[in-house]
Design a protein around this motif. Structure first.
Motif, PDB file in Angstrom:
ATOM      1  N   LEU A  67       0.826  -1.201   0.000  1.00 45.08           N
ATOM      2  CA  LEU A  67       0.000   0.000   0.000  1.00 45.08           C
ATOM      3  C   LEU A  67       0.861   1.252   0.000  1.00 45.08           C
ATOM      4  CD1 LEU A  67      -2.775  -1.072   2.550  1.00 45.08           C
ATOM      5  CD2 LEU A  67      -3.068  -0.682   0.091  1.00 45.08           C
ATOM      6  N   MET A  68       1.967   1.209   0.736  1.00 46.73           N
ATOM      7  CA  MET A  68       2.867   2.350   0.770  1.00 46.73           C
ATOM      8  C   MET A  68       3.490   2.586  -0.607  1.00 46.73           C
ATOM      9  SD  MET A  68       6.362   2.834   2.962  1.00 46.73           S
ATOM     10  CE  MET A  68       7.146   1.617   1.906  1.00 46.73           C
ATOM     11  N   ARG A  69       3.819   1.498  -1.324  1.00 47.05           N
ATOM     12  CA  ARG A  69       4.400   1.670  -2.675  1.00 47.05           C
ATOM     13  C   ARG A  69       3.396   2.318  -3.624  1.00 47.05           C
ATOM     14  NH1 ARG A  69       5.968  -4.115  -2.459  1.00 47.05           N
ATOM     15  NH2 ARG A  69       7.859  -4.226  -1.184  1.00 47.05           N
ATOM     16  N   TYR A  70       2.156   1.889  -3.572  1.00 44.15           N
ATOM     17  CA  TYR A  70       1.152   2.500  -4.452  1.00 44.15           C
ATOM     18  C   TYR A  70       0.942   3.964  -4.095  1.00 44.15           C
ATOM     19  CZ  TYR A  70      -0.236  -1.844  -6.752  1.00 44.15           C
ATOM     20  OH  TYR A  70      -0.240  -2.986  -7.521  1.00 44.15           O
ATOM     21  N   GLY A  71       0.942   4.291  -2.806  1.00 43.83           N
ATOM     22  CA  GLY A  71       0.835   5.697  -2.415  1.00 43.83           C
ATOM     23  C   GLY A  71       2.033   6.503  -2.880  1.00 43.83           C
ATOM     24  N   ALA A  72       3.230   5.909  -2.797  1.00 41.52           N
ATOM     25  CA  ALA A  72       4.428   6.592  -3.280  1.00 41.52           C
ATOM     26  C   ALA A  72       4.388   6.774  -4.792  1.00 41.52           C
ATOM     27  CB  ALA A  72       5.674   5.801  -2.876  1.00 41.52           C
ATOM     28  N   ALA A  73       3.826   5.793  -5.507  1.00 40.48           N
ATOM     29  CA  ALA A  73       3.694   5.932  -6.961  1.00 40.48           C
ATOM     30  C   ALA A  73       2.777   7.089  -7.321  1.00 40.48           C
ATOM     31  CB  ALA A  73       3.167   4.626  -7.561  1.00 40.48           C
ATOM     32  N   PHE A  74       1.685   7.230  -6.566  1.00 44.21           N
ATOM     33  CA  PHE A  74       0.776   8.361  -6.792  1.00 44.21           C
ATOM     34  C   PHE A  74       1.491   9.690  -6.559  1.00 44.21           C
ATOM     35  CE2 PHE A  74      -2.233  11.513  -5.247  1.00 44.21           C
ATOM     36  CZ  PHE A  74      -3.228  11.465  -6.217  1.00 44.21           C
ATOM     37  N   MET A  75       2.265   9.770  -5.490  1.00 44.36           N
ATOM     38  CA  MET A  75       2.988  11.007  -5.191  1.00 44.36           C
ATOM     39  C   MET A  75       4.046  11.296  -6.246  1.00 44.36           C
ATOM     40  SD  MET A  75       3.438  10.656  -1.057  1.00 44.36           S
ATOM     41  CE  MET A  75       4.429  12.136  -0.990  1.00 44.36           C
ATOM     42  N   ALA A  76       4.762  10.267  -6.681  1.00 45.99           N
ATOM     43  CA  ALA A  76       5.826  10.466  -7.667  1.00 45.99           C
ATOM     44  C   ALA A  76       5.276  10.968  -8.988  1.00 45.99           C
ATOM     45  CB  ALA A  76       6.593   9.160  -7.878  1.00 45.99           C
ATOM     46  N   LEU A  77       4.049  10.607  -9.323  1.00 47.85           N
ATOM     47  CA  LEU A  77       3.476  11.017 -10.604  1.00 47.85           C
ATOM     48  C   LEU A  77       2.707  12.337 -10.503  1.00 47.85           C
ATOM     49  CD1 LEU A  77       2.843  10.385 -13.574  1.00 47.85           C
ATOM     50  CD2 LEU A  77       0.888   9.043 -12.791  1.00 47.85           C
ATOM     51  N   MET A 130       8.348  24.482  -3.044  1.00 48.42           N
ATOM     52  CA  MET A 130       8.680  23.711  -4.235  1.00 48.42           C
ATOM     53  C   MET A 130       9.821  22.741  -3.948  1.00 48.42           C
ATOM     54  SD  MET A 130       8.250  22.761  -7.301  1.00 48.42           S
ATOM     55  CE  MET A 130       7.095  23.882  -8.066  1.00 48.42           C
ATOM     56  N   VAL A 131      10.791  23.149  -3.151  1.00 48.91           N
ATOM     57  CA  VAL A 131      11.880  22.240  -2.774  1.00 48.91           C
ATOM     58  C   VAL A 131      11.331  21.047  -2.008  1.00 48.91           C
ATOM     59  CG1 VAL A 131      14.015  22.028  -1.442  1.00 48.91           C
ATOM     60  CG2 VAL A 131      13.573  24.093  -2.768  1.00 48.91           C
ATOM     61  N   ILE A 132      10.375  21.295  -1.109  1.00 47.61           N
ATOM     62  CA  ILE A 132       9.772  20.209  -0.344  1.00 47.61           C
ATOM     63  C   ILE A 132       9.008  19.263  -1.268  1.00 47.61           C
ATOM     64  CG2 ILE A 132       8.071  19.670   1.432  1.00 47.61           C
ATOM     65  CD1 ILE A 132       8.802  22.312   2.770  1.00 47.61           C
ATOM     66  N   VAL A 133       8.259  19.817  -2.202  1.00 39.74           N
ATOM     67  CA  VAL A 133       7.488  18.992  -3.137  1.00 39.74           C
ATOM     68  C   VAL A 133       8.409  18.119  -3.977  1.00 39.74           C
ATOM     69  CG1 VAL A 133       6.015  19.081  -5.195  1.00 39.74           C
ATOM     70  CG2 VAL A 133       5.500  20.525  -3.227  1.00 39.74           C
ATOM     71  N   VAL A 134       9.464  18.698  -4.515  1.00 28.53           N
ATOM     72  CA  VAL A 134      10.396  17.939  -5.351  1.00 28.53           C
ATOM     73  C   VAL A 134      11.124  16.881  -4.525  1.00 28.53           C
ATOM     74  CG1 VAL A 134      12.479  18.113  -6.756  1.00 28.53           C
ATOM     75  CG2 VAL A 134      10.666  19.799  -7.013  1.00 28.53           C
ATOM     76  N   ALA A 135      11.480  17.201  -3.292  1.00 24.97           N
ATOM     77  CA  ALA A 135      12.163  16.233  -2.432  1.00 24.97           C
ATOM     78  C   ALA A 135      11.246  15.047  -2.125  1.00 24.97           C
ATOM     79  CB  ALA A 135      12.621  16.904  -1.145  1.00 24.97           C
ATOM     80  N   LEU A 136       9.975  15.306  -1.799  1.00 25.28           N
ATOM     81  CA  LEU A 136       9.027  14.224  -1.552  1.00 25.28           C
ATOM     82  C   LEU A 136       8.827  13.371  -2.813  1.00 25.28           C
ATOM     83  CD1 LEU A 136       6.301  16.004   0.613  1.00 25.28           C
ATOM     84  CD2 LEU A 136       7.925  14.256   1.360  1.00 25.28           C
ATOM     85  N   THR A 137       8.794  14.027  -3.958  1.00 24.00           N
ATOM     86  CA  THR A 137       8.642  13.292  -5.214  1.00 24.00           C
ATOM     87  C   THR A 137       9.837  12.386  -5.465  1.00 24.00           C
ATOM     88  OG1 THR A 137       7.387  15.148  -6.121  1.00 24.00           O
ATOM     89  CG2 THR A 137       8.249  13.542  -7.684  1.00 24.00           C
ATOM     90  N   ALA A 138      11.039  12.888  -5.215  1.00 29.29           N
ATOM     91  CA  ALA A 138      12.250  12.089  -5.430  1.00 29.29           C
ATOM     92  C   ALA A 138      12.291  10.895  -4.499  1.00 29.29           C
ATOM     93  CB  ALA A 138      13.489  12.961  -5.235  1.00 29.29           C
ATOM     94  N   ILE A 139      11.961  11.109  -3.233  1.00 27.01           N
ATOM     95  CA  ILE A 139      11.969   9.999  -2.277  1.00 27.01           C
ATOM     96  C   ILE A 139      10.927   8.948  -2.665  1.00 27.01           C
ATOM     97  CG2 ILE A 139      11.528   9.385   0.129  1.00 27.01           C
ATOM     98  CD1 ILE A 139      12.619  12.144   0.899  1.00 27.01           C
ATOM     99  N   SER A 140       9.764   9.398  -3.110  1.00 22.55           N
ATOM    100  CA  SER A 140       8.716   8.456  -3.518  1.00 22.55           C
ATOM    101  C   SER A 140       9.138   7.629  -4.723  1.00 22.55           C
ATOM    102  CB  SER A 140       7.425   9.218  -3.838  1.00 22.55           C
ATOM    103  OG  SER A 140       6.968   9.946  -2.713  1.00 22.55           O
TER     104      SER A 140
END
Length: 549
Positions: free
Chosen positions: A350-360, A447-457
């Motif tokens: 479930l965490m991977r699918y949530g991370a996929a949503f965030m990354a996209l 924006m830095v926070i958003v990009v960092a969360l996207t990269a981690i996801s």
């Protein structure tokens, strides 16, 4: 008249937005279908003999019963290479001359010395009467003299040369036209180590290496089913690389086996240095950003896939095996999901699918909300974002692209540098550049926070190819979000889902078991139910035997 025209201007934005929202998806749809249906012209290629230099059966290079002539033919064909060794010997006390031809480094010298040359030099049983009988020479040598397990007789030069270049030894005997090929493959190879590209949390720590036969042994050790079938192919006109198709007879769908055989036999290329070539040449849709075959260094993953009714492809010279058919849910699973209890495994999925949503979606949602849909953001958060963007000269799409491109460059630089330096560059570079960009007023802190969360996801994907696909689509999502806001995100998402619904992997729907709807397979998709309840294989695999336990 002018005032009437001016009265329609406020509505022009809506008309332009509607027009763009129609043109962009329709244009992508038309371009995609045109590229997929376009038949690229193929150049007419010659037969394999045309690409093998002197390896043919004309009168000049034909094998005879004269040892000197045969050695001369071999020297003119492959003797120009310094690593090809020609060694003439005398067989026992018979007085008949013979010669062995092998490639230094590919053949095992110890086996060559102890099991081929030494028995031929010291043999006393092959008398002159036997040596005079040309029809019995090779059979008696193979059965009575040389203690080599692998041995076969070939009758032409084009059959002899590939065997020698593969590491085997060719035995020529004066007065005999045929050639005895003896198995002597050896040489240096990397030891079995833990997989590099796939970190092992719990499970076997042995990984594939660059030797095909060692890799097949790793699978045999895990599956001792007599129906485990391995079919060998020679791929590449010039490289002649060994490829093994592996499946379990009676379990894997026979139509699937015939289809992959057909695609492999249609491969026409000079060189195949890595299994990625095979993946690109036999996949269903080469225009799709999503991988349609799974690559892995882990033998346990391959063995599990074979048990589920899939097939595997192993290529000599690479540690990466290919598994097919696959679905998107399979790409989101890891072998560790089955090595631990079902509750933590389901939570991780479930965490991977949530991370996929965030990354996209995360960067594009931020851009859409900032540029168009301000009313959907809470008031306090809007005030915080506005304060952080004060002094930033660029719109949100520009600062988003700046940070995303910078992150991709850092990620690529970290991969190309040595491992110890690459990790430091990726972490320190991201921190330094992000902080410097905020202090310089080029980008906002949010924006830095958003990009960092996207990269981690994006680092949570078990398959590297899926992560690349999401990264590619993320840029497209950001562009349509800047043009059309949330409406553009929804349209782009619909296009992605339409493509995934249509996409197949060797006849299996990529979005199975969600589309088409197959609720019985949901037990091992987003969540994983207890193993005691997983008594049947998935219907999407189309295995001949559906009962697992």
């Amino acid at each position: 008249m002018g005032q009437r025209l001016m009265s329609y201007i406020p509505d022009m934005d809506k008309w332009v937005g509607a027009l763009i929202s129609f043109i962009i998806p329709f244009g992508f749809f038309c371009l995609f279908n045109w590229l997929k249906s376009y038949q690229f012209p193929k150049k007419k290629r010659g037969t394999p003999e045309d690409y093998s230099g002197l390896i043919n059966d004309n009168e000049v290079f034909k094998l005879t019963d004269d040892l000197r002539n045969n050695l001369q033919v071999m020297k003119e064909t492959i003797g120009h290479s310094s690593d090809v060794v020609f060694r003439q010997i005398q067989i026992g006390t018979s007085g008949r001359m013979a010669a062995v031809v092998y490639v230094d480094g590919l053949a095992d010298k110890k086996s060559l010395q102890e099991q081929i040359i030494k028995p031929l030099l010291q043999d006393q049983d092959l008398g002159k009467q036997t040596m005079m009988n040309v029809d019995r020479i090779l059979k008696d040598i193979k059965d009575s003299v040389i203690p080599i397990v692998e041995g076969k007789v070939v009758r032409s030069l084009k059959d002899c040369i590939p065997e020698v270049l593969s590491g085997n030894t060719a035995l020529f005997i004066d007065g005999v036209e045929d050639v005895l090929i003896l198995g002597s493959k050896g040489g240096e190879s990397r030891a079995i180590e833990e997989p590099v590209a796939e970190e092992v949390v719990r499970g076997p720590r042995d990984g594939f290496i660059e030797n095909l036969r060692t890799n097949t042994v790793l699978i045999r050790q895990r599956i001792k089913d007599p129906n485990l079938t391995m079919i060998n192919y020679k791929i590449g006109r010039r490289s002649q690389t060994n490829l093994a198709l592996i499946y379990i007879k009676g379990l894997t769908n026979q139509d699937l086996v015939e289809e992959v055989k057909r695609r492999i036999e249609q491969i026409d290329i000079d060189n195949v240095p890595e299994s990625g070539y095979i993946e690109q040449l036999i996949e269903d849709n080469y225009l799709s950003p999503f991988p349609q075959m799974q690559n892995t260094e882990r033998p346990d993953r391959v063995a599990s896939a074979l048990i589920e009714g899939q097939f595997a492809l192993l290529l000599d010279g690479t540690p990466f095996a290919l598994i097919a058919p696959v679905t998107f849910s399979m790409m989101m699973t890891s072998p560790e999901d089955y090595y631990q209890r079902w509750l933590p495994a389901s939570l991780l999925r479930l965490m991977r699918y949530g991370a996929a949503f965030m990354a996209l979606f995360l960067p594009s949602l931020y851009i859409a909300l900032i540029s168009y849909n301000h009313g959907l953001i809470p008031t306090k958060l809007v005030m915080s974002i506005v304060a952080g963007r004060e002094g930033v000269p660029f719109p949100s799409i520009v600062e988003g692209l700046i940070m995303e491109v910078t992150l991709e460059i850092l990620r690529e630089a970290g991969l190309r540098l040595p491992k110890q330096i690459g990790q430091t560059i990726g972490i320190v570079g991201g921190l330094v550049i992000g902080q410097a960009a905020v202090e310089a007023g080029i980008v906002s802190p949010i924006m830095v926070i958003v990009v960092a969360l996207t990269a981690i996801s994006s680092f949570t994907f078990p398959q590297y190819g899926v992560g690349i696909a999401i990264r590619i689509l993320r840029f497209g999502m950001m562009m349509v979000a800047a043009l059309l806001g949330l409406y553009g995100i929804i349209m782009f998402y619909i296009l992605i889902m339409a493509h995934l619904v249509k996409l197949k992997s060797f006849g299996v729907n990529y979005l199975s078991p969600f589309v088409p709807y197959c609720p019985i397979d949901w037990k091992d998709s987003i969540i994983r139910i207890p193993l005691k309840m997983m008594n049947r294989r998935q219907e999407t695999s189309k295995a001949q035997d559906h009962k697992r336990q």
